[in-house]
Scaffold this motif. Structure first.
Motif, mmCIF file in Angstrom:
data_model
loop_
_atom_site.group_PDB
_atom_site.id
_atom_site.type_symbol
_atom_site.label_atom_id
_atom_site.label_comp_id
_atom_site.label_asym_id
_atom_site.label_seq_id
_atom_site.Cartn_x
_atom_site.Cartn_y
_atom_site.Cartn_z
ATOM 1 N N TRP A 141 19.398 110.159 95.496
ATOM 2 C CA TRP A 141 20.479 111.114 95.709
ATOM 3 C C TRP A 141 20.493 112.127 94.578
ATOM 4 N N VAL A 142 21.199 113.219 94.751
ATOM 5 C CA VAL A 142 21.052 114.350 93.835
ATOM 6 C C VAL A 142 21.783 114.160 92.508
ATOM 7 N N ASN A 143 22.812 113.325 92.463
ATOM 8 C CA ASN A 143 23.608 113.197 91.238
ATOM 9 C C ASN A 143 23.083 112.076 90.347
ATOM 10 N N ARG A 144 21.852 112.236 89.880
ATOM 11 C CA ARG A 144 21.208 111.170 89.102
ATOM 12 C C ARG A 144 21.708 111.094 87.665
ATOM 13 N N GLN A 145 22.497 112.072 87.247
ATOM 14 C CA GLN A 145 23.071 112.032 85.903
ATOM 15 C C GLN A 145 24.198 111.004 85.821
ATOM 16 N N ILE A 146 24.670 110.523 86.974
ATOM 17 C CA ILE A 146 25.697 109.486 87.019
ATOM 18 C C ILE A 146 24.987 108.145 87.149
ATOM 19 N N LYS A 147 25.314 107.192 86.258
ATOM 20 C CA LYS A 147 24.582 105.919 86.231
ATOM 21 C C LYS A 147 25.197 104.929 87.230
ATOM 22 N N THR A 148 24.910 105.165 88.510
ATOM 23 C CA THR A 148 25.439 104.300 89.557
ATOM 24 C C THR A 148 24.474 103.160 89.847
ATOM 25 N N ASP A 168 4.737 101.025 86.789
ATOM 26 C CA ASP A 168 5.959 101.763 87.112
ATOM 27 C C ASP A 168 5.601 103.008 87.912
ATOM 28 N N VAL A 169 6.637 103.788 88.235
ATOM 29 C CA VAL A 169 6.483 105.003 89.018
ATOM 30 C C VAL A 169 7.127 106.157 88.260
ATOM 31 N N ILE A 170 6.570 107.357 88.419
ATOM 32 C CA ILE A 170 7.268 108.559 87.986
ATOM 33 C C ILE A 170 7.564 109.378 89.228
ATOM 34 N N PHE A 171 8.770 109.920 89.283
ATOM 35 C CA PHE A 171 9.202 110.682 90.448
ATOM 36 C C PHE A 171 8.922 112.170 90.260
ATOM 37 N N VAL A 172 8.530 112.816 91.359
ATOM 38 C CA VAL A 172 8.183 114.237 91.342
ATOM 39 C C VAL A 172 9.043 114.963 92.368
ATOM 40 N N GLU A 173 9.627 116.076 91.944
ATOM 41 C CA GLU A 173 10.478 116.883 92.818
ATOM 42 C C GLU A 173 10.186 118.357 92.578
ATOM 43 N N ASP A 174 9.909 119.097 93.646
ATOM 44 C CA ASP A 174 9.587 120.525 93.548
ATOM 45 C C ASP A 174 8.432 120.779 92.580
ATOM 46 N N GLY A 175 7.487 119.845 92.514
ATOM 47 C CA GLY A 175 6.295 120.014 91.694
ATOM 48 C C GLY A 175 6.435 119.563 90.252
ATOM 49 N N PHE A 176 7.614 119.088 89.874
ATOM 50 C CA PHE A 176 7.846 118.690 88.484
ATOM 51 C C PHE A 176 8.328 117.247 88.401
ATOM 52 N N ILE A 177 7.974 116.577 87.297
ATOM 53 C CA ILE A 177 8.389 115.197 87.068
ATOM 54 C C ILE A 177 9.868 115.179 86.710
ATOM 55 N N THR A 178 10.626 114.287 87.349
ATOM 56 C CA THR A 178 12.027 114.103 86.968
ATOM 57 C C THR A 178 12.133 112.999 85.919
ATOM 58 N N GLU A 179 11.773 111.778 86.303
ATOM 59 C CA GLU A 179 11.804 110.650 85.372
ATOM 60 C C GLU A 179 11.082 109.466 85.994
ATOM 61 N N ALA A 180 11.078 108.337 85.290
ATOM 62 C CA ALA A 180 10.499 107.108 85.834
ATOM 63 C C ALA A 180 11.561 106.370 86.637
ATOM 64 N N THR A 196 10.146 117.094 76.937
ATOM 65 C CA THR A 196 10.953 116.236 77.786
ATOM 66 C C THR A 196 11.719 117.082 78.789
ATOM 67 N N ARG A 197 12.001 116.533 79.938
ATOM 68 C CA ARG A 197 12.720 117.263 80.969
ATOM 69 C C ARG A 197 14.113 117.645 80.461
ATOM 70 N N HIS A 198 14.529 118.889 80.681
ATOM 71 C CA HIS A 198 15.864 119.335 80.286
ATOM 72 C C HIS A 198 16.917 118.590 81.100
ATOM 73 N N LEU A 199 18.109 118.411 80.513
ATOM 74 C CA LEU A 199 19.181 117.682 81.171
ATOM 75 C C LEU A 199 19.750 118.467 82.348
ATOM 76 N N SER A 200 19.969 117.765 83.439
ATOM 77 C CA SER A 200 20.564 118.330 84.648
ATOM 78 C C SER A 200 20.933 117.145 85.528
ATOM 79 N N ASN A 201 21.360 117.421 86.769
ATOM 80 C CA ASN A 201 21.653 116.309 87.671
ATOM 81 C C ASN A 201 20.380 115.709 88.266
ATOM 82 N N ALA A 202 19.204 116.199 87.863
ATOM 83 C CA ALA A 202 17.937 115.679 88.384
ATOM 84 C C ALA A 202 17.531 114.363 87.728
#
Length: 286
Positions: A141-148, A168-180, A196-202
């Motif tokens: 889901w899009v609100n990954r900044q919330i630790k649900t 492990d896995v790394i996730f890719v969205e719109d051509g860029f790595i989000t996180e593991a 490191t990836r900049h902070l956002s809801n990704a």
């Protein structure tokens, strides 16, 4: 030997702790969690975890179940009751229990639980070899900044990675790595820059991530916060993930292709040593 767990104001043997089948954490994954590492019976990076817990709860409208002073006391007490020298404390707060309905009552009493796990956070054997990862589309889901506790996609993806022989896995969205699957992902370029990836809801706003960036200078590393691709990661000198369970963990390959030498990098290992030393120096004991 049964662990002692905390549930809604009670200390109970783990096999006596029961949560309602109508709890919204069970029926809707309507809950927040945090994980704090313990070394020598002391809490690591605790203030950051409490701050994020409050932020996550506020984001979905669940009140804090106890005050901050009591929360700290509960962490110390669960460590003492279970004789935890090295391991993890898991904390979970759900919205509460009522008959299943997408709409919920606004005056529900949260369900609040805590338990411990023994875990070799210092002597993790994977550090010596590093971990391998595979890339997959990010379907969370899009609100990954919330630790649900909405971790099904990550769990299934990690199981698929295991089937492919990776750790492990790394996730890719719109051509860029989000996180593991359960950690932030970072690279060190051939020019010696930590990216490191900049902070956002990704992605989750990792507590260990923030600490590592604050310590990068001690490892003679500058850092940049920006998006980067799998291709850039494969062209990097080193890569690693950060989390409360793994601290700084080297990543040595993506999709079967080596990163750098294919071994844990010197800068990554140095950063891990610096992080551990700093956190032990500032660990919170009773």
């Amino acid at each position: 030997m049964s662990r002692i767990v905390y549930l809604n104001g009670q200390w109970l043997p783990e096999d006596e702790a029961k949560v309602s089948i109508f709890d919204r954490g069970y029926t809707f994954a309507d809950a927040i969690y945090e994980v704090t590492a313990v070394i020598g019976g002391k809490l690591l990076d605790y203030p950051g975890h409490v701050t994020r817990l409050k932020r996550s709860l506020e984001a979905i409208g669940i009140p804090m179940p106890v005050g901050e002073n009591e929360l700290l006391d509960l962490h110390h007490e669960i460590v003492a009751k279970n004789g935890v020298d090295e391991g993890l404390i898991y904390l979970q707060v759900s919205r509460g229990a009522e008959d299943r309905n997408f709409l919920y009552s606004e005056d529900l009493k949260p369900t609040f639980s805590m338990f411990t796990q023994a875990f070799p956070v210092l002597a993790n054997p994977k550090v010596e070899s590093g971990i391998t990862v595979v890339s997959m589309p990010d379907g969370r889901w899009v609100n990954r900044q919330i630790k649900t506790v909405q971790l099904l996609y990550s769990s299934l993806a990690k199981m698929e990675a295991k089937k492919q022989g990776a750790d492990d896995v790394i996730f890719v969205e719109d051509g860029f790595i989000t996180e593991a699957s359960s950690a932030n992902f970072h690279i060190i370029t051939r020019a010696g820059v930590l990216v490191t990836r900049h902070l956002s809801n990704a992605l989750l706003h990792g507590i260990t991530r923030g600490s590592v960036l604050g310590l990068a200078g001690k490892a003679d590393l500058q850092f940049e916060e920006r998006a980067f691709s799998v291709e850039e990661a494969l062209d990097a000198a080193e890569a690693f993930v950060t989390s409360a369970t793994n601290f700084v963990m080297p990543v040595v390959s993506i999709d079967g292709k080596a990163i750098g030498s294919g071994r844990p990098g010197a800068s990554t290992l140095k950063l891990r040593e610096i992080y551990i030393a700093d956190k032990l120096a500032h660990a919170i004991g009773r």
